[in-house]
Each structure stands twice: as structure tokens, then as C-alpha cells.
Design a protein around this motif. Sequence first.
Motif, short mmCIF file in Angstrom:
data_model
loop_
_atom_site.label_atom_id
_atom_site.label_comp_id
_atom_site.label_asym_id
_atom_site.label_seq_id
_atom_site.Cartn_x
_atom_site.Cartn_y
_atom_site.Cartn_z
N LEU A 1 -1.07 4.93 0.00
CA LEU A 1 -2.25 4.44 -0.72
C LEU A 1 -3.49 4.49 0.17
CD1 LEU A 1 -3.74 3.05 -3.06
CD2 LEU A 1 -2.87 0.85 -2.20
N VAL A 2 -3.34 4.10 1.42
CA VAL A 2 -4.48 4.16 2.35
C VAL A 2 -4.99 5.59 2.47
CG1 VAL A 2 -5.13 3.92 4.79
CG2 VAL A 2 -3.85 2.09 3.64
N ASP A 3 -4.08 6.55 2.61
CA ASP A 3 -4.48 7.96 2.70
C ASP A 3 -5.19 8.40 1.42
OD1 ASP A 3 -3.37 8.15 5.21
OD2 ASP A 3 -1.49 9.08 4.52
N ALA A 4 -4.68 7.96 0.28
CA ALA A 4 -5.27 8.37 -1.00
C ALA A 4 -6.65 7.75 -1.18
CB ALA A 4 -4.34 7.97 -2.15
N LEU A 5 -6.85 6.56 -0.66
CA LEU A 5 -8.17 5.93 -0.73
C LEU A 5 -9.15 6.64 0.20
CD1 LEU A 5 -6.99 2.22 -0.77
CD2 LEU A 5 -8.60 3.19 -2.44
N GLU A 6 -8.68 7.01 1.37
CA GLU A 6 -9.56 7.67 2.33
C GLU A 6 -10.00 9.04 1.84
OE1 GLU A 6 -7.44 7.61 6.01
OE2 GLU A 6 -7.94 5.50 6.43
N SER A 7 -9.12 9.73 1.11
CA SER A 7 -9.48 11.05 0.57
C SER A 7 -10.25 10.94 -0.74
CB SER A 7 -8.21 11.87 0.34
OG SER A 7 -7.45 11.35 -0.75
N ARG A 8 -10.34 9.71 -1.28
CA ARG A 8 -10.95 9.39 -2.57
C ARG A 8 -10.16 9.97 -3.74
NH1 ARG A 8 -15.66 6.46 -2.11
NH2 ARG A 8 -14.84 5.54 -4.01
N LYS A 9 -8.92 10.37 -3.50
CA LYS A 9 -8.01 10.63 -4.62
C LYS A 9 -7.93 9.38 -5.47
CE LYS A 9 -4.79 12.87 -6.93
NZ LYS A 9 -4.96 14.21 -7.52
N VAL A 10 -7.77 8.25 -4.79
CA VAL A 10 -7.90 6.94 -5.43
C VAL A 10 -9.30 6.44 -5.15
CG1 VAL A 10 -7.10 4.55 -5.44
CG2 VAL A 10 -5.45 6.41 -5.23
N TRP A 11 -10.07 6.23 -6.21
CA TRP A 11 -11.48 5.84 -6.04
C TRP A 11 -11.60 4.43 -5.51
CZ3 TRP A 11 -15.42 3.00 -8.99
CH2 TRP A 11 -16.72 3.33 -8.60
N THR A 12 -10.90 3.52 -6.17
CA THR A 12 -10.85 2.14 -5.72
C THR A 12 -9.48 1.57 -6.09
OG1 THR A 12 -11.82 1.38 -7.81
CG2 THR A 12 -13.32 1.65 -5.94
N ALA A 13 -9.19 0.40 -5.54
CA ALA A 13 -7.95 -0.29 -5.88
C ALA A 13 -8.22 -1.78 -5.95
CB ALA A 13 -6.86 0.00 -4.84
N GLY A 14 -7.45 -2.45 -6.80
CA GLY A 14 -7.49 -3.92 -6.90
C GLY A 14 -6.09 -4.44 -6.66
N LEU A 15 -5.90 -5.19 -5.58
CA LEU A 15 -4.55 -5.58 -5.15
C LEU A 15 -4.43 -7.09 -4.96
CD1 LEU A 15 -4.19 -2.86 -2.35
CD2 LEU A 15 -3.41 -2.68 -4.73
N ASP A 16 -3.39 -7.66 -5.54
CA ASP A 16 -3.07 -9.07 -5.33
C ASP A 16 -1.80 -9.22 -4.51
OD1 ASP A 16 -3.43 -11.88 -5.76
OD2 ASP A 16 -1.85 -11.84 -7.27
N VAL A 17 -1.10 -8.12 -4.28
CA VAL A 17 0.18 -8.15 -3.57
C VAL A 17 0.23 -7.01 -2.57
CG1 VAL A 17 1.49 -9.30 -5.40
CG2 VAL A 17 1.20 -6.83 -5.47
N PHE A 18 1.05 -7.19 -1.52
CA PHE A 18 1.05 -6.24 -0.41
C PHE A 18 2.47 -6.01 0.09
CE2 PHE A 18 -2.84 -8.58 -0.76
CZ PHE A 18 -3.78 -7.56 -0.82
N GLU A 19 2.66 -4.86 0.71
CA GLU A 19 4.00 -4.43 1.09
C GLU A 19 4.65 -5.35 2.10
OE1 GLU A 19 6.36 -0.31 2.30
OE2 GLU A 19 4.18 -0.29 2.03
N GLU A 20 3.88 -5.89 3.05
CA GLU A 20 4.44 -6.77 4.08
C GLU A 20 3.69 -8.09 4.12
OE1 GLU A 20 4.64 -4.77 7.85
OE2 GLU A 20 5.47 -2.94 6.98
N GLU A 21 3.30 -8.59 2.95
CA GLU A 21 2.49 -9.80 2.94
C GLU A 21 3.20 -10.96 3.63
OE1 GLU A 21 3.12 -11.85 -1.35
OE2 GLU A 21 2.07 -9.91 -1.43
N PRO A 22 2.42 -11.82 4.33
CA PRO A 22 0.97 -11.90 4.30
C PRO A 22 0.22 -10.88 5.17
CG PRO A 22 1.84 -13.58 5.74
CD PRO A 22 3.03 -12.92 5.11
#
Length: 335
Positions: free
Chosen positions: A254-275
Motif C-alpha cells: 500500500l505504501v508503494d502504491a501511494l508513493e506511485s499515486r496508483k492509490v491517490w489517497t487512503a482512509g485507514l482506521d486499522v493497521f497491519e501491526e497496530e498500534p
Amino acid sequence: MSQRAALLIGAVDHARKEWQDVGKIASKLYEYPEGSREDFLSKCRNGEFKDVYALYRSNQSNGLTGNFDDELLQALPSSLKYICHNGAGYDNIDVPACTKRGILVSSTPIAVNDATADVALFLMLGALRNINQSYQAVRQGKWRGNFQLGHDPKNKVLGILGMGGIGSAVATRAKAFGMQIQYHNRHQLPASEEEGAKYVSFEELLKTSDVLSLNLSLNASTKHIISKPQFDLMKDGIIIVNTARGPLIDEAALVDALESRKVWTAGLDVFEEEPKIHSGLLNNENVVLLPHVGTATFETQRDMELLVLDNLKSAIQKDKLITQVPEQKKERANI
């Protein structure tokens, strides 16, 4: 009725009286409000909870006991027949191991639907408008800062992965904003439950959605269900919303996709290794982040606690759960 005691692990904050009322039908009430996994295992093995028939636990109390895995299940008293869990997600309970041991498990669907769907819409609208940049700038005295135009939700295609209670509640809210709804489940819903949403394959959902909302359970088959191959199939500039479970998404991808702007933005309430949150998300101003607060309202928390207690009482009095987890229902149907 034989001796049927109940055990509360952790706290009940909004329905304390109702928990105490369980004492009218249970032979005894035990509480384990604080401690550690080692201490809890020791108490179980020493027989301190030897007559417990049903217990109340939660995602929060997981911090006391750790996961309800095979080790912990083996230590629990043989009298235990029901685990009543406070939470829509229950990936910290080994349900197959419970089933094998003859323990039935309930969760809290329905009670969480509205609050979680509200947060999903909050994140979706924030991501569509790329609101995080403006949030940060105005607090830093920079007025609009690195301002960019956002997008309207109207006429956008919202893809919902997991059209259960929460997914359906998200769809209802999104339609009010003029969005077109499509979804993917393992099985198509009856037409009466779709309410105009279009059923599509997983691949088509990825290829044709403008916004993708994750609303499915986490298990071995859904971990990293969204990773690089899936991002590659998506439209350029897609928006990702996740209010379900962090490990559904490969966070590094997801981080890579955001950096390339494949993903324009994201809204996240949960995370892979939260907290813990991936630094690539924390440092990306195109991401709207919340600290897993999807059900964090007074009303929803009380409703969840009451549903757990209803399950507990039903287990003690009727040997039946109200909201048994679907995996166990399916297994019984196949017997």
C-alpha cells in the motif's frame, strides 16, 4: 441445571449492572479484571475457574490473556462450553480449535454496524477530498498549505469487499452521496438484500471501482487479500478505505502504491501491526489515519456489551447462542 458459573475477563464499562444481574441465573460470577497470560493460565490450571460454563472476553481483554489459542484453550476448565466475545472481529480466537473442543463462540455483529459504517464514510469523504493536507496545514499556521482539489463522491463507483452488515450499512450511506455501489462476497446476496447494489467478481471489483472499502473478516484466507497484484489491477488513482482489519492489506505494498499515486489517497482506521503504524503511512500526507476507533461511541459500546451479556445468559439458560460465529454454524450444517 448443574453448576453453571460465568467468568468476566477484563471489564464491563457500560453495562455493569446487567453483568451483575447475570448472578441471578449463574451459580457464581468470577472476574479476572487484570493480570497477565501467565497468571491467567496458572489460575486456570490450578482450578480457580473449575465450574465456569460461559465466559465474557473482548478484544481489549486480549491484552490480559493473549490470543485464545490452543494452549489457552487446553488450560481452560473442561466445564467451559461457551465463549461470548465482545467484538465484531474475533481473529484472536482459534475458532476451529474451539469447535474441536466443543466450545461455541459468539461475537457482536449488528451492534457495530452503524458506528463502523459512519467512520468508513468519514474516512472515505476525507480521502476523496484529500483532507489530511488541509488539516495539517491549518494547525501549523500555513492556512491551506500544499492544497489540492479533491473529488466529489457523486457518480463514483464504490466497491465493497465484504457485503455483510457493516458493508451494507456503508452502501446505504454512500448511496445518499450519489455513489454507484458494487460488491463482492464469496456468494451473491439474495436480490432482496442487495438493495440495488451490483454483484461482481473480485477481479472486476478491483478493476472498476473508484473507491474500495474493505469490510470483510480477517482469517487465513483473507490476510493480504489486497497486495501488489491486486493494486496492479486497480484503476490509477483509486481510493482505499479500511475499517475492518489491518492485515487484510499488505501495508508495504500500500505504501508503494501511494508513493506511485496508483492509490491517490487512503482512509485507514486499522493497521497491519497496530498500534505500530508503517512509517510510510505516517509520513504520507495523502493518508487519513484514525487509531482503530470504528466502534468508539458510548451507544455502540453499551450495545455491544449488552449483546455479549444476552449471549451469556442465553448460553447459561438455553444452551444456545444468539449471535454464534458463522464458521461454526456452517460446520454444524455440514454434519
